[in-house]
Scaffold this active site. Structure first.
Site, PDB file in Angstrom:
ATOM      1  N   ASP A  64       0.858  -1.200   0.000  1.00  0.00           N
ATOM      2  CA  ASP A  64       0.000   0.000   0.000  1.00  0.00           C
ATOM      3  C   ASP A  64       0.890   1.245   0.000  1.00  0.00           C
ATOM      4  OD1 ASP A  64      -2.300  -1.600   0.194  1.00  0.00           O
ATOM      5  OD2 ASP A  64      -2.005  -1.791   2.348  1.00  0.00           O
TER       6      ASP A  64
ATOM      7  N   ASP B 114       3.737  -0.099  -8.340  1.00  0.00           N
ATOM      8  CA  ASP B 114       3.263   0.711  -9.460  1.00  0.00           C
ATOM      9  C   ASP B 114       3.333   2.194  -9.109  1.00  0.00           C
ATOM     10  OD1 ASP B 114       1.190  -0.119  -7.529  1.00  0.00           O
ATOM     11  OD2 ASP B 114       0.064   1.452  -8.560  1.00  0.00           O
TER      12      ASP B 114
HETATM   13  C1  SAM Z   1      -1.894  -3.573  -2.448  1.00  0.00           C
HETATM   14  S1  SAM Z   1      -1.895  -5.103  -1.574  1.00  0.00           S
HETATM   15  C2  SAM Z   1      -0.732  -6.107  -2.495  1.00  0.00           C
HETATM   16  C3  SAM Z   1      -0.895  -7.564  -2.217  1.00  0.00           C
HETATM   17  C4  SAM Z   1       0.043  -8.501  -3.023  1.00  0.00           C
HETATM   18  N1  SAM Z   1       1.431  -8.295  -2.652  1.00  0.00           N
HETATM   19  C5  SAM Z   1      -0.136  -8.315  -4.519  1.00  0.00           C
HETATM   20  O1  SAM Z   1       0.777  -7.785  -5.171  1.00  0.00           O
HETATM   21  O2  SAM Z   1      -1.204  -8.710  -5.038  1.00  0.00           O
HETATM   22  C6  SAM Z   1      -0.947  -4.711  -0.119  1.00  0.00           C
HETATM   23  C7  SAM Z   1      -1.109  -5.768   0.967  1.00  0.00           C
HETATM   24  O3  SAM Z   1      -0.281  -5.441   2.076  1.00  0.00           O
HETATM   25  C8  SAM Z   1      -0.978  -5.756   3.266  1.00  0.00           C
HETATM   26  N2  SAM Z   1      -0.403  -4.933   4.342  1.00  0.00           N
HETATM   27  C9  SAM Z   1      -0.379  -3.583   4.413  1.00  0.00           C
HETATM   28  N3  SAM Z   1       0.228  -3.173   5.536  1.00  0.00           N
HETATM   29  C10 SAM Z   1       0.609  -4.307   6.207  1.00  0.00           C
HETATM   30  C11 SAM Z   1       1.269  -4.538   7.438  1.00  0.00           C
HETATM   31  N4  SAM Z   1       1.675  -3.533   8.211  1.00  0.00           N
HETATM   32  N5  SAM Z   1       1.491  -5.801   7.813  1.00  0.00           N
HETATM   33  C12 SAM Z   1       1.069  -6.848   7.020  1.00  0.00           C
HETATM   34  N6  SAM Z   1       0.439  -6.687   5.835  1.00  0.00           N
HETATM   35  C13 SAM Z   1       0.216  -5.432   5.433  1.00  0.00           C
HETATM   36  C14 SAM Z   1      -2.421  -5.417   2.942  1.00  0.00           C
HETATM   37  O4  SAM Z   1      -3.331  -6.097   3.790  1.00  0.00           O
HETATM   38  C15 SAM Z   1      -2.534  -5.858   1.492  1.00  0.00           C
HETATM   39  O5  SAM Z   1      -3.008  -7.184   1.339  1.00  0.00           O
END
Ligand code: SAM
Length: 199
Positions: free
Chosen positions: A114, A150
């Site tokens: 994110d 991205d």
């Molecule tokens: C935009 S998604 C990308 C998921 C995957 N890597 C992909 O490319 O399809 C970002 C992921 O990071 C996880 N995430 C964000 N902050 C996090 C944190 N502090 N600890 C664990 N997961 C986290 C979110 O729940 C989300 O599923």
């Protein structure tokens, strides 16, 4: 004297229980494990499942905050019968706190994390100097930190943090470790990747 509210006390108790449950799961799954490939924010586990299947000698661990994404990862793992792969529903900071210090990272991967584009939210990004230090502390020389996004500003921020960090060196000649499209990658027209080596 500083007093905590009941709600705060309940939250602290929940957090302690969550970490205890995570610690127990890790201890039972990772008995005798000393090195892992670690993916933070693994989402549905597309990349890590493919990587684990192609690299059966590597113990792979993915974490994500969202339960149903972890369930999807576990479904993929079960369908392919992979023994070298573990997914945990966990927050990054809590996971690193609970993971035994004896377990090191041969490679750490962040794919489309994110971006938190507003400046006041930058501290919520997973990539932070403190996080890079913590990962460096668990990575032997030559180990890798691999990041793909991205979001150009987040990519630039990551490269800047790596360049300023004494224990990481961006390696422009290093190949991307493994290509397999993640869910978020499939939604994007373009993306930027960086590989850094632990020095
Ligand atoms: C935009 S998604 C990308 C998921 C995957 N890597 C992909 O490319 O399809 C970002 C992921 O990071 C996880 N995430 C964000 N902050 C996090 C944190 N502090 N600890 C664990 N997961 C986290 C979110 O729940 C989300 O599923």
């Amino acid at each position: 004297m500083h007093q905590i509210t009941e709600a705060h006390a309940r939250e602290l108790a929940k957090q302690a229980q969550r970490k205890e449950d995570l610690r127990a799961a890790i201890e039972s799954d990772l008995v005798g494990v000393h090195r892992i490939l670690f993916e933070a924010g693994c989402g549905h586990g597309h990349w890590l499942t493919d990587f684990a299947e192609a690299n059966p000698e590597t113990l792979c661990v993915g974490i994500d905050l969202i339960s149903w994404r972890i369930r999807k990862g576990n479904d993929k793992k079960a369908k392919r019968g992979l023994k070298n792969l573990h997914f945990y529903k966990a927050e990054l900071g809590e996971f690193l706190e609970v993971l035994p210090k004896s377990i090191s990272f041969e490679r750490t991967v962040l794919l489309f994390p994110d971006p938190w584009p507003k400046a006041r939210h930058h501290r919520r990004r997973m990539v932070q100097p403190g996080f890079l230090s913590e990962v460096a502390g668990r990575t032997d020389r030559g180990g890798e930190f691999c990041f793909r996004s991205d979001d150009r500003p987040y990519y630039d921020w990551t490269v800047e943090c790596l360049n300023e960090h004494a224990e990481w060196q961006v390696d422009e000649s290093a190949p991307w470790p493994y290509e397999s499209e993640t869910y978020f990658q499939s939604l994007m027209d373009e993306f930027f990747s960086v590989v850094a080596k632990r020095i």
